[in-house]
Structure formats: C-alpha cells, structure tokens
Write a protein that holds these residues in place. Structure first.
Motif, mmCIF file in Angstrom:
data_model
loop_
_atom_site.group_PDB
_atom_site.id
_atom_site.type_symbol
_atom_site.label_atom_id
_atom_site.label_comp_id
_atom_site.label_asym_id
_atom_site.label_seq_id
_atom_site.Cartn_x
_atom_site.Cartn_y
_atom_site.Cartn_z
ATOM 1 N N ASP A 169 0.851 -1.192 0.000
ATOM 2 C CA ASP A 169 0.000 0.000 0.000
ATOM 3 C C ASP A 169 0.889 1.245 0.000
ATOM 4 O O ASP A 169 1.138 1.849 1.043
ATOM 5 N N LYS A 170 1.355 1.641 -1.150
ATOM 6 C CA LYS A 170 2.334 2.730 -1.247
ATOM 7 C C LYS A 170 1.748 4.072 -0.821
ATOM 8 O O LYS A 170 2.336 4.805 -0.017
ATOM 9 N N ASN A 171 0.576 4.419 -1.349
ATOM 10 C CA ASN A 171 -0.023 5.725 -1.026
ATOM 11 C C ASN A 171 -0.372 5.826 0.457
ATOM 12 O O ASN A 171 -0.131 6.857 1.099
ATOM 13 N N GLY A 172 -0.936 4.782 1.008
ATOM 14 C CA GLY A 172 -1.318 4.803 2.415
ATOM 15 C C GLY A 172 -0.115 4.900 3.338
ATOM 16 O O GLY A 172 -0.125 5.670 4.307
ATOM 17 N N LEU A 173 0.941 4.127 3.032
ATOM 18 C CA LEU A 173 2.128 4.151 3.883
ATOM 19 C C LEU A 173 2.838 5.488 3.800
ATOM 20 O O LEU A 173 3.305 6.016 4.820
ATOM 21 N N LEU A 174 2.913 6.071 2.595
ATOM 22 C CA LEU A 174 3.603 7.358 2.452
ATOM 23 C C LEU A 174 2.896 8.447 3.246
ATOM 24 O O LEU A 174 3.542 9.249 3.934
ATOM 25 N N ALA A 175 1.569 8.481 3.178
ATOM 26 C CA ALA A 175 0.810 9.473 3.951
ATOM 27 C C ALA A 175 1.007 9.262 5.449
ATOM 28 O O ALA A 175 1.167 10.225 6.220
ATOM 29 N N GLU A 176 1.039 7.994 5.864
ATOM 30 C CA GLU A 176 1.233 7.687 7.285
ATOM 31 C C GLU A 176 2.617 8.120 7.769
ATOM 32 O O GLU A 176 2.760 8.689 8.860
#
Length: 471
Positions: free
Chosen positions: A328-335
């Motif tokens: 989950d690239k987008n989710g992890l980057l935002a986190e």
C-alpha cells in the motif's frame, strides 16, 4: 593524464598504511587484523615531485566468486585493470607465503608494469623476506616501511619512469571536499555566498543509515557501475568511500558510509572506527540523505541519525528505500509523513522520497529534493522582511513576563546561512522560555519557507545602563 597506481597484495601486508602515507591523510581504516579493507578507495597522492592517483584495494584471497571474499577480489581485479602501474606488496618480515605466488602471476598476466614492494623491512628482520621475494620473478624488490616512511627515495625512483614529473595543468585541488575532506574548515565570514555560487564545485552528499538499508546499492545504481561492494550480508561497508556523480550537469561528490547501529550494540574496535568515519562524513557534508528501510521505517536509530545530522547543522533528506517491496504505497507514504511531523519536529517539513536503489526508481526525485534542500540551507532573508514578520508574530503572541517584567524583543536579523542562523536582540532574552523560542523557530520556518533545514536562533541581550557604576 594523471597516472593511476594500484596497491595490490594479500591481506595485512600494509596496503592501507601506504595509501594513507601517499595521500597524506589517514583516510583508510587501519587495524592489525587482516581483511579490514573491502571496497577499493581512490585518492590523490604525491611522492616527492610525483603526482598521481592511488587506489587502495582489499587483500587478495582465493574464494568462490559469489562469496563476500570473491566479490572483494573482483573489486581488486577491477583496480588492476584501471591501473597504469601496480605496486605489489609483500610482508618482508613474514616472507613469501603460498598465497603470494599465484597473485604475483595474476598481476604479471595483466601486462601492467609491476613494482615489487617489500613492506615492513625496517631493521634486520626483513632481510630474509627480501631475498625470498626474488622467487616471484617481479624484479628487484624495493625495501620499504609504510609505517615509518623508510625507503621513500627508493620507491620514488622506481615510480618515476611510469609517472609524469609534470602532470597536465589542472584546477587547484580544493581540500574542503573529496577524499581529503577531513581537513575541511568552516568558511570564513563572507565566503559562504562565494562557495554557494560556484557551479563547478561538487555538492557533498553523504548517505547514512542503519546496516543493510541499501546505501551501497543505491550509490552503485546512481553512478551506473558496481563500484561498491553489496550483498545480503549486513555491515559490508567499513570505510567511507567517495565517488563522483553528475546529475543534470551538476557535479556531486557522493559519500557512502558504514551502517550505524545503536551505540550500545557496538563492541568491536573496527566497527567503532567505521562509525567514527561515518560521523566525520556527516560533519563535512552539505546535504545528508538518511536512508530508511521502507519495510521497517522510523526505528529509534533512524531518529537518532536525523537528530545528530540536525545538531551538526547539515540539511536532511529522508529516502525510503526498498519501496518496491511495499504493497500500500499511497497509504504508507501518507502515514510516514504524518509520523515525521511528530517524530522529527526539529526538521519539520523534511523531504521524504520513496525510492528503490535496486530497481533504480525514484533517484531523480531524490536528487531533486537534495538540491532543493541545499538551496533552502543557503537561503538568506533580508532584515526588513524578518522584522515585518517579527512585528506580526509579537502582536499575535507577545513574550511572557519574568518576575513582573515583560521580556522586550527589539529586532531580529539573519547572521548567516548554511544553516540559516538568526540573531534576536532585546532585554532579558536569557529568560526567554524554550517554548517561545520554539514558537519563533516554527514560525520562521513557515513564513520564509525553510522546510527540513536546521534553524539556529541566538539571543543578544542589551546592557543594563544602571549596571555601569557597579564593579
């Protein structure tokens, strides 16, 4: 063209000691145990009137090509191929060993001129080894002592036919960067802008991180060759190695460093030396890339490395390596960006760049962030703009009173850049709470777009006119 001299030999014969003597600085790690050097290291050397480039190599050993020792040997063979002349070094006190003859055959087959150097020949203990070395068939040995410098004139005489006396005219070497970086000194007042505006001077970028974060793999991918040893083993890199790189026409000096574990886990002397070498690389960098393993980011050691870099006044870029392994690239980057706001408040707004050194993804974004951070680190703000900002900040949130007397802030100015440093003038500023200082710094960062860079705020108090008559 400057001649290239490679120092070749089996482990623990004194190659790195000779390298340090020729370059005039203790750049290569030296220890009594064999096999300290792993990557090949290059430097600008001088011997008398001779000027040349010298390569320090790992000790030659027989090993499977896929093993760590085999990959080290491949690096040494690359140095042999690059060299114009080879210094084949043996231990005169130990004499010839079964390992010396096959390696002597290896350098002989290269077709390059070979100088046989009998190291540790001080005193009479090395005489037997010197006489034995004739059996290698590499000509007359040169008795030498890399530790004490004995035999320098003989080595000079042996190298002279292969090294130009007067190399081509080149730009004067600047000791503030490159392999002689440890002699760097802070720029004097007024010199910072001149350095910053020099487009020909390489940007010094140091890459740090925990062991096995992928630092050497990233550097190899950036320069497009297997310059540094890599592998699944943690802690392969020991020396800090510098390599030249160019991005969009801009010269860069990349420094690959040893992985740094928690201090409590470091027990061996050699690992301590490697860590100290990496810390020096941070101190003499301009931009520091803290490389994180995206599968286990923001470990305590990662935060410690960022904090140390900020305290040294270097600007920071965070690279999230092994991004190709994240689902989950987008989710992890935002986190992770949200976590960075709380965990790394001292460098709020620090660039976070996802990348993959193995796949070569995100390198362009990383270098874009590096140069943008470098520009921020060099940014200057006019005194008029600062004081217009200060007036609004003081109106919105005045400083607190101390013992019934309000702290008075008169004005502020930027003292210097690299990193941005501001001077605050007023009365009773030594009583200014840390919370209010943090409030000013955070507002400075936001108002003048200084994300990710360290900011220094110094206070300058005025004299009390009623104290003049006191002793």
């Amino acid at each position: 063209m400057t001649a290239i001299v490679a120092i070749i030999g089996r482990p623990n014969v004194g190659k790195s000691t000779l390298f340090n003597r020729l370059v005039g600085k203790k750049l290569a790690l030296v220890d009594d145990r064999p096999g300290v050097t792993r990557d090949r290291r290059e430097g600008e050397a001088s011997l008398g009137h001779l000027r040349f480039n010298v390569i320090d190599t790992a000790g030659l050993e027989e090993a499977d090509k896929d093993s760590l020792l085999g990959r080290m040997r491949a690096q040494t063979e690359t140095a042999i191929a690059q060299a114009d002349v080879i210094l084949f070094m043996i231990d005169a006190r130990l004499g010839l060993t079964p390992m010396d003859q096959p390696f002597a055959d290896l350098v002989r087959k290269s077709g390059k001129p070979v100088i046989l150097l009998a190291n540790k020949a001080e005193g009479k203990k090395g005489l037997d080894g010197i006489f034995e070395s004739y059996a290698l068939g590499l000509g007359d040995p040169v008795p030498f002592s890399a530790e004490h410098g004995e035999g320098t004139s003989d080595l000079l005489e042996a190298l002279a036919p292969f090294v130009d006396d007067e190399p081509e005219e080149e730009e004067a070497f600047d000791e503030s960067y490159g392999d002689k970086r440890w002699v760097d000194a802070p720029a004097a007042a007024g010199e910072e802008d001149e350095e910053y505006n020099d487009p020909n001077k390489p940007l010094r970028v140091t890459i740090i991180g925990r062991p096995n974060a992928g630092k050497s793999t990233l550097v190899n991918r950036m320069i497009g060759e297997e310059r540094l040893l890599t592998g699944p083993e943690a802690g392969i890199t020991r020396d800090t190695i510098s390599v030249d790189y160019e991005w969009r026409g801009r010269p860069v000096k990349l420094f690959d460093t040893a992985g740094m574990r928690k201090r409590a886990r470091i027990e061996e002397k050699l690992e301590k030396m490697s860590v100290q070498d990496a810390l020096r690389a941070i101190r003499f960098a301009e931009v520091v890339v803290v490389l994180l393993d995206a599968t286990i980011p923001f470990e305590k050691q990662d935060l410690t490395l960022v904090d140390f870099t900020e305290r040294e006044g270097r600007t920071v870029v965070i690279g999230l390596n092994k991004w190709d392994l994240v689902a989950d690239k987008n989710g992890l980057l935002a986190e992770l960006k949200e976590k960075a706001k709380h965990l790394l408040a001292q460098v709020r707004g620090v660039p976070i760049v996802p990348l993959s050194g193995l796949a070569g993804e995100g390198i362009d974004r990383l270098m874009q962030a590096v140069f943008e951070s470098y520009d921020v680190w060099n940014r200057r703000v006019s005194t008029a703009r600062i004081n217009r900002w200060l007036e609004g900040v003081l109106s919105a949130h005045p400083p607190p009173a101390v013992a019934g007397r309000r702290i008075k802030i008169r004005y502020m100015t930027q003292a210097k850049a690299r990193p941005p440093t501001f001077a605050l003038f007023g009365n009773q500023l030594d009583h200014l709470p840390v919370s209010y200082t943090r409030y000013l710094v955070n507002n400075l960062r936001e108002a003048f777009e200084l994300p990710g860079t360290p900011i220094r705020l110094h206070t300058r108090g005025g004299e009390n006119p009623y104290d003049k008559g006191k002793k």
